[in-house]
Design a protein around this motif. Structure first.
Motif, PDB file in Angstrom:
ATOM      1  N   GLU A  11       0.847  -1.203   0.000  1.00  0.00           N
ATOM      2  CA  GLU A  11       0.000   0.000   0.000  1.00  0.00           C
ATOM      3  C   GLU A  11       0.880   1.249   0.000  1.00  0.00           C
ATOM      4  N   ALA A  12       1.908   1.230   0.842  1.00  0.00           N
ATOM      5  CA  ALA A  12       2.838   2.372   0.887  1.00  0.00           C
ATOM      6  C   ALA A  12       3.539   2.534  -0.461  1.00  0.00           C
ATOM      7  N   PHE A  13       3.974   1.412  -1.020  1.00  0.00           N
ATOM      8  CA  PHE A  13       4.673   1.415  -2.307  1.00  0.00           C
ATOM      9  C   PHE A  13       3.838   2.078  -3.401  1.00  0.00           C
ATOM     10  N   LYS A  14       2.575   1.720  -3.472  1.00  0.00           N
ATOM     11  CA  LYS A  14       1.717   2.250  -4.540  1.00  0.00           C
ATOM     12  C   LYS A  14       1.548   3.766  -4.445  1.00  0.00           C
ATOM     13  N   ILE A  15       1.473   4.263  -3.225  1.00  0.00           N
ATOM     14  CA  ILE A  15       1.346   5.719  -3.063  1.00  0.00           C
ATOM     15  C   ILE A  15       2.593   6.418  -3.590  1.00  0.00           C
ATOM     16  N   LEU A  16       3.758   5.864  -3.267  1.00  0.00           N
ATOM     17  CA  LEU A  16       5.013   6.490  -3.701  1.00  0.00           C
ATOM     18  C   LEU A  16       5.218   6.348  -5.203  1.00  0.00           C
ATOM     19  N   LEU A  17       4.766   5.221  -5.771  1.00  0.00           N
ATOM     20  CA  LEU A  17       4.963   4.984  -7.213  1.00  0.00           C
ATOM     21  C   LEU A  17       4.011   5.846  -8.035  1.00  0.00           C
ATOM     22  N   ASN A  18       2.786   5.977  -7.551  1.00  0.00           N
ATOM     23  CA  ASN A  18       1.748   6.577  -8.394  1.00  0.00           C
ATOM     24  C   ASN A  18       1.539   8.072  -8.180  1.00  0.00           C
ATOM     25  N   ASN A  19       2.118   8.625  -7.120  1.00  0.00           N
ATOM     26  CA  ASN A  19       1.967  10.059  -6.885  1.00  0.00           C
ATOM     27  C   ASN A  19       3.305  10.738  -7.107  1.00  0.00           C
ATOM     28  N   LYS A  20       3.406  11.432  -8.206  1.00  0.00           N
ATOM     29  CA  LYS A  20       4.659  12.108  -8.539  1.00  0.00           C
ATOM     30  C   LYS A  20       5.023  13.048  -7.389  1.00  0.00           C
ATOM     31  N   ASN A  21       6.300  13.073  -7.040  1.00  0.00           N
ATOM     32  CA  ASN A  21       6.814  13.940  -5.972  1.00  0.00           C
ATOM     33  C   ASN A  21       6.369  13.553  -4.575  1.00  0.00           C
ATOM     34  N   SER A  22       5.672  12.425  -4.425  1.00  0.00           N
ATOM     35  CA  SER A  22       5.336  12.018  -3.057  1.00  0.00           C
ATOM     36  C   SER A  22       6.599  11.509  -2.378  1.00  0.00           C
ATOM     37  N   LYS A  23       6.692  11.755  -1.108  1.00  0.00           N
ATOM     38  CA  LYS A  23       7.939  11.577  -0.382  1.00  0.00           C
ATOM     39  C   LYS A  23       7.771  10.521   0.709  1.00  0.00           C
ATOM     40  N   LEU A  24       8.859   9.832   0.973  1.00  0.00           N
ATOM     41  CA  LEU A  24       8.888   8.887   2.093  1.00  0.00           C
ATOM     42  C   LEU A  24       9.549   9.566   3.291  1.00  0.00           C
ATOM     43  N   PHE A  25       8.837   9.616   4.408  1.00  0.00           N
ATOM     44  CA  PHE A  25       9.397  10.105   5.672  1.00  0.00           C
ATOM     45  C   PHE A  25       9.597   8.904   6.593  1.00  0.00           C
ATOM     46  N   THR A  26      10.797   8.743   7.135  1.00  0.00           N
ATOM     47  CA  THR A  26      10.981   7.679   8.128  1.00  0.00           C
ATOM     48  C   THR A  26      11.409   8.300   9.457  1.00  0.00           C
TER      49      THR A  26
END
Lengths: 266, 266
Positions: free
Chosen positions: A132-147
């Motif tokens: 689910e996390a992967f799809k958000i990052l793949l499909n939303n240009k410029n979406s960022k991962l915060f850890t």
């Protein structure tokens, strides 16, 4: 190298320095309770953790139960900082965080997520949630991962255990997303703790069991970085290729005693 | 560029080229059944997959059920190669593989593991199992991570889905272990399929939906690499920073028809 400048305050990592985690609350590391007591009496101390599977309140309760005497307000964890960043930047995170901490994020808008916020989710790092996390990052240009933190692993009573950095690396590999670490070794995170001590960074030391995030991270911004041989410490790190601690002690108590005893003599 | 040398044989990726996976067996991609039929009649073909969540037999049964007519012996998957490598090198793997494939590894000694062998385990990528694999790589000096394929993601009917490469990246981040890919884009894996066709690598084309493993991997060793706009194909790959396919077709049938029609004219 360690004592060529006075030490007026201490930044302490929590997990692996004060206690080791386990499934039933954790175990205090020998001498750490006394070391913290001495620091409160004879110096200044704040606790700076990348812990994201406990809220600050949980962590405080857990440490108190283990016998530590400390002030809750002296504990820094990434969750409040993360919430602040989400709100200020109008971000709607997909939350991949530990179930015990979910309530802390209640105020955030998580509908139609436009970024991913990941903590040490432990058993919640399922294939389904990772996807689910992967799809958000793949499909939303410029979406960022915060850890919240970026650790490779940490020590539990039953042995070393994968930390959030591993699962972040998985998502980065598959999406080439942008990544921001909330926690050590981020400079602003260290400096918030230094400011709380009302000291300069040259006047404090950071003591931790993570050679990269704690020790290397502190050194990179001009804070002396000290290692304990407890927690996740590994013998091969005595000759780590990238980081050379300003001092390596067997445990927190040994380091605190050496520094405070020296301060008294001067 | 594509047709300046004759095309005498075809290497075909399976998932995303012949069919898209789903929870209930998958769906044939339009025209692919006919394309395979034409290839068997008018040229030479082998199927070269990084599929590790199905055994060769499962994959053959699945494709047959979907309507494909092909020979089982023309299907290359990494599992038999992996078993061979384990045996030849006296390796005792910790198996992090799909539950449906576990039986295939029955012959291997998996007691006291000295390496990790990972496939597309899907729901078996649990925190617990990832930690078990992690501990073997961390605690056994020179222990190696083998992954069957190294894909970033693949296409399922319900959308893109994390592939084994992501979980390999997680373990590499936390352990700095050595890593060997069994499957594409490994040269020896491609060449075993070319040899099976009894052709030279200059005489064949590789058709796939993975721009890095299929297309880039083939090109790197002198095989023409062709992309389909099916499976995991992404529009942004039309201008991929690293890989420029020798040809991009809308689907397998279009590419096969163009090449075979051209062959007839010459």
């Amino acid at each position: 190298m360690l004592l060529n400048k006075p030490v007026k305050g201490f930044l302490l990592d929590i997990t692996g320095v004060l206690y080791n985690t386990s499934n039933n609350g954790g175990v205090a590391i020998e001498g750490s309770i006394e070391a913290v007591q001495r620091l409160y009496k004879e110096s200044k101390v704040v606790f700076i953790s990348n812990e994201s599977s406990n809220t600050r309140q949980h962590l405080f309760d857990k440490l108190t139960k283990l016998g530590f005497q400390l002030n809750k307000n002296d504990i820094y964890t990434p969750i409040p900082v993360a919430i602040d960043i989400m709100k200020k930047n109008h971000l709607r995170p997909y939350l991949l965080v530990h179930k015990d901490c979910l309530d802390d994020f209640n105020d955030l808008d998580t509908t139609n997520p436009n970024c991913v916020l990941m903590g040490d989710a432990e058993n919640d790092f399922t294939f389904k949630k990772m996807n689910e996390a992967f799809k958000i990052l793949l499909n939303n240009k410029n979406s960022k991962l915060f850890t919240m933190g970026n650790g490779k692993f940490y020590q539990r009573e039953d042995g070393p255990c994968l930390d959030v950095g591993a699962f972040g690396a998985a998502l980065k590999y598959s999406t080439n997303c942008e990544h921001e670490v909330i926690g050590k070794p981020n400079e602003s995170y260290f400096m918030a703790a230094v400011d709380k001590l009302k000291l300069k960074k040259e006047e404090v030391v950071m003591i931790g069991d993570d050679i990269v995030s704690d020790v290397g991270g502190a050194q990179k911004i001009g804070i002396r970085g000290l290692s304990v041989r407890t927690g996740k410490w590994r013998p091969e790190w005595e000759n780590h290729p990238d980081v050379r601690p300003d001092f390596i002690g067997n445990n927190l108590k040994e380091i605190v005693d050496i520094i405070l005893d020296y301060n008294h003599k001067c």
